[in-house]
Design a protein around this motif. Structure first.
Motif, PDB file in Angstrom:
ATOM      1  N   ALA A 201      40.444  37.126  58.843  1.00 40.79           N
ATOM      2  CA  ALA A 201      39.954  37.252  57.459  1.00 40.79           C
ATOM      3  C   ALA A 201      38.828  38.270  57.352  1.00 40.79           C
ATOM      4  N   LEU A 202      39.192  39.556  57.421  1.00 42.23           N
ATOM      5  CA  LEU A 202      38.205  40.647  57.317  1.00 42.23           C
ATOM      6  C   LEU A 202      38.718  41.692  56.335  1.00 42.23           C
ATOM      7  N   HIS A 203      37.852  42.080  55.383  1.00 42.52           N
ATOM      8  CA  HIS A 203      38.244  43.009  54.322  1.00 42.52           C
ATOM      9  C   HIS A 203      37.128  44.022  54.091  1.00 42.52           C
ATOM     10  N   ALA A 204      37.485  45.308  54.101  1.00 40.92           N
ATOM     11  CA  ALA A 204      36.503  46.383  53.834  1.00 40.92           C
ATOM     12  C   ALA A 204      36.304  46.471  52.321  1.00 40.92           C
ATOM     13  N   PHE A 205      35.308  45.768  51.845  1.00 38.44           N
ATOM     14  CA  PHE A 205      35.142  45.531  50.411  1.00 38.44           C
ATOM     15  C   PHE A 205      34.603  46.753  49.651  1.00 38.44           C
ATOM     16  N   GLU A 206      33.734  47.515  50.296  1.00 40.71           N
ATOM     17  CA  GLU A 206      33.053  48.579  49.538  1.00 40.71           C
ATOM     18  C   GLU A 206      32.684  49.744  50.452  1.00 40.71           C
ATOM     19  N   VAL A 207      32.762  50.956  49.897  1.00 37.44           N
ATOM     20  CA  VAL A 207      32.328  52.136  50.653  1.00 37.44           C
ATOM     21  C   VAL A 207      31.535  53.053  49.717  1.00 37.44           C
ATOM     22  N   THR A 208      30.428  53.595  50.230  1.00 34.13           N
ATOM     23  CA  THR A 208      29.573  54.504  49.458  1.00 34.13           C
ATOM     24  C   THR A 208      29.397  55.786  50.252  1.00 34.13           C
ATOM     25  N   PHE A 209      29.680  56.935  49.621  1.00 34.32           N
ATOM     26  CA  PHE A 209      29.545  58.224  50.320  1.00 34.32           C
ATOM     27  C   PHE A 209      29.353  59.329  49.287  1.00 34.32           C
ATOM     28  N   ALA A 210      29.058  60.546  49.778  1.00 39.50           N
ATOM     29  CA  ALA A 210      28.817  61.681  48.883  1.00 39.50           C
ATOM     30  C   ALA A 210      30.080  62.524  48.741  1.00 39.50           C
ATOM     31  N   LEU A 211      30.385  62.895  47.505  1.00 40.92           N
ATOM     32  CA  LEU A 211      31.474  63.849  47.249  1.00 40.92           C
ATOM     33  C   LEU A 211      30.990  65.255  47.593  1.00 40.92           C
ATOM     34  N   LEU A 212      31.894  66.216  47.589  1.00 39.33           N
ATOM     35  CA  LEU A 212      31.512  67.591  47.946  1.00 39.33           C
ATOM     36  C   LEU A 212      30.459  68.161  47.001  1.00 39.33           C
ATOM     37  N   ASN A 213      30.452  67.710  45.742  1.00 37.44           N
ATOM     38  CA  ASN A 213      29.452  68.231  44.776  1.00 37.44           C
ATOM     39  C   ASN A 213      28.103  67.521  44.907  1.00 37.44           C
ATOM     40  N   GLY A 214      27.984  66.617  45.902  1.00 35.35           N
ATOM     41  CA  GLY A 214      26.713  65.928  46.138  1.00 35.35           C
ATOM     42  C   GLY A 214      26.602  64.589  45.436  1.00 35.35           C
ATOM     43  N   GLU A 215      27.523  64.307  44.522  1.00 34.77           N
ATOM     44  CA  GLU A 215      27.471  63.029  43.805  1.00 34.77           C
ATOM     45  C   GLU A 215      27.785  61.871  44.759  1.00 34.77           C
ATOM     46  N   ILE A 216      26.951  60.836  44.692  1.00 34.84           N
ATOM     47  CA  ILE A 216      27.181  59.643  45.532  1.00 34.84           C
ATOM     48  C   ILE A 216      28.055  58.669  44.749  1.00 34.84           C
ATOM     49  N   ILE A 217      29.155  58.226  45.372  1.00 37.28           N
ATOM     50  CA  ILE A 217      30.005  57.248  44.686  1.00 37.28           C
ATOM     51  C   ILE A 217      30.157  55.986  45.531  1.00 37.28           C
ATOM     52  N   THR A 218      30.334  54.868  44.840  1.00 32.66           N
ATOM     53  CA  THR A 218      30.608  53.585  45.488  1.00 32.66           C
ATOM     54  C   THR A 218      31.943  53.080  44.971  1.00 32.66           C
ATOM     55  N   ILE A 219      32.851  52.798  45.883  1.00 31.44           N
ATOM     56  CA  ILE A 219      34.179  52.304  45.516  1.00 31.44           C
ATOM     57  C   ILE A 219      34.355  50.897  46.083  1.00 31.44           C
ATOM     58  N   GLN A 220      34.786  49.973  45.234  1.00 34.67           N
ATOM     59  CA  GLN A 220      35.062  48.604  45.693  1.00 34.67           C
ATOM     60  C   GLN A 220      36.562  48.375  45.738  1.00 34.67           C
ATOM     61  N   ALA A 221      37.003  47.690  46.788  1.00 33.13           N
ATOM     62  CA  ALA A 221      38.422  47.368  46.965  1.00 33.13           C
ATOM     63  C   ALA A 221      38.633  45.881  46.683  1.00 33.13           C
ATOM     64  N   PRO A 222      39.412  45.546  45.655  1.00 27.25           N
ATOM     65  CA  PRO A 222      39.674  44.126  45.388  1.00 27.25           C
ATOM     66  C   PRO A 222      40.319  43.449  46.596  1.00 27.25           C
ATOM     67  N   TYR A 223      40.062  42.139  46.731  1.00 25.13           N
ATOM     68  CA  TYR A 223      40.685  41.383  47.824  1.00 25.13           C
ATOM     69  C   TYR A 223      42.206  41.448  47.712  1.00 25.13           C
ATOM     70  N   PRO A 224      42.909  41.586  48.846  1.00 24.07           N
ATOM     71  CA  PRO A 224      44.366  41.448  48.796  1.00 24.07           C
ATOM     72  C   PRO A 224      44.731  39.979  48.571  1.00 24.07           C
ATOM     73  N   LYS A 225      45.998  39.761  48.280  1.00 26.05           N
ATOM     74  CA  LYS A 225      46.464  38.424  47.879  1.00 26.05           C
ATOM     75  C   LYS A 225      46.127  37.345  48.907  1.00 26.05           C
ATOM     76  N   ASP A 226      46.323  37.649  50.207  1.00 25.72           N
ATOM     77  CA  ASP A 226      46.106  36.596  51.219  1.00 25.72           C
ATOM     78  C   ASP A 226      44.637  36.189  51.319  1.00 25.72           C
ATOM     79  N   PHE A 227      43.736  37.165  51.209  1.00 26.17           N
ATOM     80  CA  PHE A 227      42.293  36.884  51.297  1.00 26.17           C
ATOM     81  C   PHE A 227      41.847  36.095  50.056  1.00 26.17           C
TER      82      PHE A 227
END
Length: 239
Positions: A201-227
């Motif tokens: 039961a391990l899920h990579a829920f969120e990642v934060t990084f910089a785009l090429l233009n320098g903008e920092i974005i945070t993306i969240q991944a919803p839980y899959p059905k089993d989790f």
């Protein structure tokens, strides 16, 4: 297992990168020569120049960054190398554990055959922060924030706390069975009970990084059905 459409996995896309919600049981890259489907192959069918910027264990679901251009690949790779990418994982662990910004700083040695061990003498530095999010009677939902990116890092660091991830048999984690949670649970005659999740039961829920233009974005991944199902059943029968 039904293979999803790559386009349905996309959480974010611009001219340089794609972030997908990787399903469990699909490898990030080619594991061996052969016809096994993997995220890299799916991505290249969608965008021929696609390159995977990091990897998740085959059983781990969640956010995975894919570069569409060499410049983007270099940029994200450098961010990983300099530990600028922030990754947040969610895990369900055996037992009730109160982790309040707990830092585990134990070196990890890769001993081959997809296996690692803790070694203060020969291991490479590995740091992970842990925060308990939700308590059940027999389990805990925890947030894991790896600073370094060693193989099996979160899994082995939790195991050192006697808090193995549910279902992670490699590190002594036990699968979760509904019969353990639900009183008066009856199996039909000759039926074999399967665990609620067929993986750890391990899920990579969120990642934060910089785009090429320098903008920092945070993306969240919803839980899959089993989790999601596991959490719902723990809420219902183990809280």
């Amino acid at each position: 297992m039904k293979i999803p459409k790559f386009a349905d996995l996309i959480l974010f896309e611009n001219d340089d990168v794609i972030v997908v919600n990787k399903p469990p049981f699909i490898s990030s890259l080619d594991e061996r020569e052969g016809g096994e489907i993997n995220i890299l192959r799916m991505a290249k069918n969608y965008w021929p120049d696609a390159q995977i910027c990091h990897r998740l264990d085959k059983e781990t679901s969640g956010s995975l960054i894919i570069a569409k251009t060499p410049e983007a690949y270099r940029s994200v790779s450098m961010q990983f190398e300099r530990r600028k990418v922030k990754k947040v994982y969610h895990a369900v662990i055996d037992g009730t554990h109160v982790f309040d910004e707990l830092l585990i700083d134990l070196p990890i040695l890769n001993v081959g055959k997809s296996s690692v061990t803790i070694s203060r003498q020969e291991g490479k530095r590995a740091e992970t922060w842990f925060q308990s999010l939700k308590y059940f009677k027999h389990y805990t939902l925890v947030e894991c924030r790896p600073v370094t990116g060693r193989m099996h890092q979160i899994r082995i660091h939790l195991a050192t706390q006697r808090a193995s991830i549910a279902g992670d048999e490699m590190y002594k984690g036990q699968p979760v069975f509904l019969s353990k949670l639900k009183r008066k649970y009856h199996l039909g005659k000759d039926q074999e009970e399967l665990p609620i999740m067929k993986r750890f039961a391990l899920h990579a829920f969120e990642v934060t990084f910089a785009l090429l233009n320098g903008e920092i974005i945070t993306i969240q991944a919803p839980y899959p059905k089993d989790f999601e199902t596991l959490i719902k059943l723990l809420d219902k029968f183990d809280s």
